[in-house]
Design a protein around this motif. Structure first.
Motif, PDB file in Angstrom:
ATOM      1  N   SER A 419       0.698  -1.237   0.158  1.00  0.00           N
ATOM      2  CA  SER A 419      -0.028   0.363   0.077  1.00  0.00           C
ATOM      3  C   SER A 419       0.362   0.982   0.011  1.00  0.00           C
ATOM      4  O   SER A 419       1.689   1.654   1.503  1.00  0.00           O
ATOM      5  CB  SER A 419      -0.761  -0.263   1.013  1.00  0.00           C
ATOM      6  N   PHE A 462     -10.488   2.043   0.370  1.00  0.00           N
ATOM      7  CA  PHE A 462     -10.369   1.093  -0.847  1.00  0.00           C
ATOM      8  C   PHE A 462      -9.520  -0.401  -1.133  1.00  0.00           C
ATOM      9  O   PHE A 462      -9.273  -0.408  -1.786  1.00  0.00           O
ATOM     10  CB  PHE A 462      -8.447   2.674  -1.000  1.00  0.00           C
ATOM     11  N   TYR A 463     -10.022  -0.743  -0.230  1.00  0.00           N
ATOM     12  CA  TYR A 463      -9.567  -2.629   0.258  1.00  0.00           C
ATOM     13  C   TYR A 463     -10.818  -3.272   0.163  1.00  0.00           C
ATOM     14  O   TYR A 463     -10.166  -4.558   1.127  1.00  0.00           O
ATOM     15  CB  TYR A 463      -7.714  -3.058   0.696  1.00  0.00           C
ATOM     16  N   GLU A 466     -10.014  -7.239  -0.865  1.00  0.00           N
ATOM     17  CA  GLU A 466      -9.315  -8.030  -0.149  1.00  0.00           C
ATOM     18  C   GLU A 466      -9.599  -8.365   1.249  1.00  0.00           C
ATOM     19  O   GLU A 466      -8.972  -9.584   1.373  1.00  0.00           O
ATOM     20  CB  GLU A 466      -8.079  -6.856  -0.078  1.00  0.00           C
ATOM     21  N   TRP A 547     -15.719  -3.814  -8.909  1.00  0.00           N
ATOM     22  CA  TRP A 547     -14.726  -3.605  -8.129  1.00  0.00           C
ATOM     23  C   TRP A 547     -13.113  -4.238  -9.085  1.00  0.00           C
ATOM     24  O   TRP A 547     -11.829  -3.906  -9.513  1.00  0.00           O
ATOM     25  CB  TRP A 547     -14.103  -4.069  -7.090  1.00  0.00           C
ATOM     26  N   LYS A 548     -12.954  -5.449  -8.682  1.00  0.00           N
ATOM     27  CA  LYS A 548     -11.638  -6.544  -8.982  1.00  0.00           C
ATOM     28  C   LYS A 548     -11.711  -6.306 -10.824  1.00  0.00           C
ATOM     29  O   LYS A 548     -11.156  -6.998 -10.950  1.00  0.00           O
ATOM     30  CB  LYS A 548     -12.923  -8.075  -8.244  1.00  0.00           C
ATOM     31  N   ASN A 551     -10.103  -2.540 -11.790  1.00  0.00           N
ATOM     32  CA  ASN A 551      -9.194  -3.021 -10.996  1.00  0.00           C
ATOM     33  C   ASN A 551      -9.133  -2.168 -10.675  1.00  0.00           C
ATOM     34  O   ASN A 551      -7.712  -1.001 -10.416  1.00  0.00           O
ATOM     35  CB  ASN A 551      -7.827  -2.963 -12.425  1.00  0.00           C
ATOM     36  N   THR A 553      -8.476  -0.951  -7.141  1.00  0.00           N
ATOM     37  CA  THR A 553      -6.995  -1.293  -5.928  1.00  0.00           C
ATOM     38  C   THR A 553      -6.364  -0.523  -6.710  1.00  0.00           C
ATOM     39  O   THR A 553      -5.216   0.194  -6.221  1.00  0.00           O
ATOM     40  CB  THR A 553      -7.334  -2.060  -5.528  1.00  0.00           C
ATOM     41  N   ASP A 554      -5.980  -0.581  -8.042  1.00  0.00           N
ATOM     42  CA  ASP A 554      -4.511  -0.585  -8.399  1.00  0.00           C
ATOM     43  C   ASP A 554      -4.583   0.841  -9.057  1.00  0.00           C
ATOM     44  O   ASP A 554      -3.613   1.771  -9.301  1.00  0.00           O
ATOM     45  CB  ASP A 554      -4.691  -1.779  -9.828  1.00  0.00           C
ATOM     46  N   TYR A 556      -6.396   3.566  -7.831  1.00  0.00           N
ATOM     47  CA  TYR A 556      -6.025   4.359  -6.726  1.00  0.00           C
ATOM     48  C   TYR A 556      -4.640   4.214  -6.108  1.00  0.00           C
ATOM     49  O   TYR A 556      -3.537   4.928  -5.897  1.00  0.00           O
ATOM     50  CB  TYR A 556      -7.091   2.934  -5.242  1.00  0.00           C
ATOM     51  N   HIS A 557      -4.136   3.036  -6.312  1.00  0.00           N
ATOM     52  CA  HIS A 557      -2.274   3.234  -5.729  1.00  0.00           C
ATOM     53  C   HIS A 557      -1.420   3.709  -7.016  1.00  0.00           C
ATOM     54  O   HIS A 557      -0.433   4.549  -6.269  1.00  0.00           O
ATOM     55  CB  HIS A 557      -2.064   1.650  -5.560  1.00  0.00           C
ATOM     56  N   THR A 580     -10.321   8.173  -8.052  1.00  0.00           N
ATOM     57  CA  THR A 580     -10.279   6.620  -8.567  1.00  0.00           C
ATOM     58  C   THR A 580     -11.844   6.357  -8.846  1.00  0.00           C
ATOM     59  O   THR A 580     -11.901   5.522  -9.873  1.00  0.00           O
ATOM     60  CB  THR A 580     -10.328   5.730  -6.858  1.00  0.00           C
TER      61      THR A 580
END
Length: 653
Positions: A419, A462-463, A466, A547-548, A551, A553-554, A556-557, A580
């Motif tokens: 993260s 944001f996770y 996961e 969401w998955k 992508n 989360t990517d 956001y990163h 995001t």
């Protein structure tokens, strides 16, 4: 002889009385039309009158060309303030003329000067210290640029047929020049005055008194200064903290009258308009500077109060933790743990370190749920509050709903190598930014130095995939909300390929993109619209499958890495959320989520009543003393203040 005398008398009567009537019958007819319309029409050219077939000039009036005439400007005073009386008394009117209504006319230059009047500019819109500076024989303020001509009309006593004319007549002052002008302090009827006019009048008097205290002419009169200060104290005591006329004491009206008489004396002493204007400007400047200082102090103290943990909320987790570790291992487990990964149930994500706030969210949701046994609450907290949070919900089971309490330390996958935000939060620069605020590099806005941004709990949203790998949908709730209706329907919404279902905030300018993102940076300006509609965190439906697939989360990163030096946005979760989930928002109906109860005391009551979720976003949280009192009851009714742990920690409503 007598008969001849009578005949002679009768003949003279006929000649002297009846003959003129016959001779002037024609001309009397010509006045009929003029007199019948005099009350309704304005004579276009008063320098000539059509009598019979002749046009005769009025020799008593100076002749003017048609272009030289200016349209009269009517001045109507909406309230019975002292400004009107002063203006009328100061006009150089002929003493022999009686009239009921006045209309002031001015040239274009005079209108321009009136608009540029600093006193008028300073007081327009506020109803404070309204003054009309008019030159005349009785005027105490000298201003050669302001002149007024009075046109007198004698038809004010005629009955008004039009309702608009009646209302205008009620707000107009009727003054007789041969008699003293009526005191504007005379008690008016309730229908003729604006609400709370006396409170405003008392405040006006205090401002005018401050002006006189600072002027040279009045300072040289010690008796007047002493009297004026005494009257100011009396008015201040009478005014107190009152904001309505009904809150004033009975003696306030008498104090107002006495103060008005004192101010009238000051006006006679001071006759320099330039000095008055200069003093008013000085007062205005001083007030603005004081306002800036008070705003800074208020912001600092509010931020401090919002971030300081009250004694009761500090005591509660300590008391609960002690109790939790006294339980056996079997007593520390929650029932119905088999429901935690069932995608057919209704799952809520709540990330909080505030035990009482989390309890209200759960209690209010379950209280309005039609099938509480299908609702599952996933609560994630930090290591310090983990035992206390578990103990609270073990001792206060929310009916048939299922509870899970997790420690963020259990998420071993969430580390600084995975993260970027976690790596940034632990950096020396970030710690220096928060805890060494005296340095010049620190941001002057305390809002962006909120220590809550150092907690990873604030970024867990944001996770979600996961944290909940086996769930399809999750309803995210902030810990400063209260649920007022059943939320089951949110799980059956078709988000149409969007990831985040949220209530948009287009009607509020502070929730548009340019309020959060730095559009001077080309990365932001090229990818986003500064006027794009923002949306609200606090109650959001997330489609974890989409969401998955997209992508998220990517995404956001990637943006977090670009904002390592905080040049794209300041800290917080809404700015990266706006980026995001750009073009991935499904707008929910506004009745699902109403914001503002933590900072806005004027939220529409109808919106609150029909809202499914009310949100105390802002610093004035309902569990703090600075919370807005009228909104606190919505939150407090889901807290059982008779609970033993709350009593032990002296937590009261």
């Amino acid at each position: 002889m007598m008969t001849k005398t009578r005949k002679a008398v009768l003949f003279l009567l006929v000649v002297t009385v009846l003959a003129p009537i016959v001779l002037y019958t024609d001309r009397l007819g010509t006045y009929t039309n003029f007199s019948s319309n005099s009350n309704d029409e304005f004579v276009e050219d008063v320098s000539s009158l059509n009598l019979g077939s002749e046009i005769r000039k009025l020799n008593l009036l100076p002749q003017e060309t048609e272009n030289a005439l200016k349209e009269p400007i009517g001045i109507v005073f909406a309230d019975k303030s002292d400004s009107f009386e002063e203006a009328v008394q100061e006009l150089p009117l002929p003493e022999a003329i009686e009239h009921k209504t006045r209309v002031l006319s001015a040239t274009d230059e005079e209108i321009r000067l009136e608009k540029e009047n600093p006193i008028k500019q300073m007081t327009d819109g506020g109803g404070v210290l309204k003054q009309n500076l008019v030159d005349g024989n009785k005027n105490g303020f000298k201003d050669g640029n302001l002149r007024a001509t009075v046109h007198v009309f004698n038809n004010a006593e005629d009955k008004m047929e039009d309702k608009a004319e009646q209302q205008s007549a009620e707000t107009s002052e009727k003054v007789d020049l041969q008699k003293p002008a009526k005191n504007v302090l005379q008690k008016p009827s309730d229908q003729q005055v604006m609400p709370d006019i006396r409170v405003r009048h008392l405040k006006d008097q205090l401002i005018r008194a401050r002006v006189y205290l600072g002027l040279g002419a009045t300072r040289n009169n010690p008796h007047f200064i002493k009297e004026l200060r005494l009257r100011m104290k009396e008015v201040q005591r009478a005014l107190g903290d009152a904001t309505k006329d009904s809150e004033l004491p009975r003696t306030a009206y008498d104090k107002l009258k006495v103060m008005e008489q004192t101010l009238a004396r000051g006006k006679q002493i001071q006759d320099d308009c330039a000095a008055v204007i200069k003093k008013l400007r000085a007062i205005l400047h001083s007030t603005e500077e004081q306002l800036k200082v008070h705003k800074k102090q208020t912001m600092f103290l509010t931020q401090l109060a919002a971030k300081t943990l009250p004694k009761g909320l500090h005591c509660l987790p300590l008391r609960l933790s002690t109790e939790y570790y006294s339980l056996s291992l079997s007593q520390q487990e929650f029932p119905n743990q088999e429901k935690l990964e069932d995608p057919k149930l209704y799952h809520y994500a709540l990330f909080s370190d505030n035990i009482l706030a989390a309890a209200v969210v759960v209690n209010s949701t379950v209280a309005h749920a039609r099938e509480p046994e299908k609702h599952v609450f996933h609560i994630v907290t930090d290591r310090l509050n983990y035992a206390a949070m578990r103990m609270w919900f073990l001792a206060n089971q929310p009916g048939k709903a299922t509870i899970q309490v997790q420690n963020i330390e259990e998420f071993t996958w969430l580390n600084s190598s995975y993260s970027p935000v976690l790596k940034q939060l632990g950096s020396p620069n970030m710690i220096d930014y928060y805890f060494k605020t005296h340095r010049a590099s620190s941001d002057s806005n305390l809002k962006f130095r909120n220590p809550k941004y150092l907690s990873i709990l604030n970024h867990l949203r944001f996770y979600l995939p996961e944290i909940f790998p086996k769930l399809n949908k999750v309803l995210f709730l902030d810990d400063d909300i209260v649920v007022q209706k059943d939320l089951t329907g949110l799980w059956f919404l078709d988000l149409k390929g969007k990831v985040n279902g949220a209530v948009e905030t287009c009607g509020e300018s502070f929730h548009r993109f340019d309020r959060y993102l730095n559009f001077s940076n080309p990365l932001i300006s090229k990818n986003f619209d500064p006027h794009a509609c923002g949306w609200a965190y606090g109650m959001n439906v997330f489609d974890l499958e989409e969401w998955k697939r997209q992508n998220i989360t990517d995404v956001y990163h990637g943006w977090q890495k670009l904002n390592q030096d905080r040049t794209l946005w300041k800290l917080g979760t809404l700015p990266p959320g706006l980026i995001t989930f750009w073009k991935r928002i499904f707008p929910l109906d506004r009745s699902w989520h109403v914001l503002g109860l933590g900072y806005n005391p004027n939220v529409n009551q109808k919106d609150i009543d029909r809202a499914a979720v009310i949100h105390y976003n802002g610093n004035m949280k309902p569990w703090l003393e600075i919370g807005i009192p009228k909104y606190r009851t919505y939150w407090a009714k889901f807290v059982n203040y008779e609970q033993v742990y709350l009593r032990d920690c002296n937590i009261n409503p």
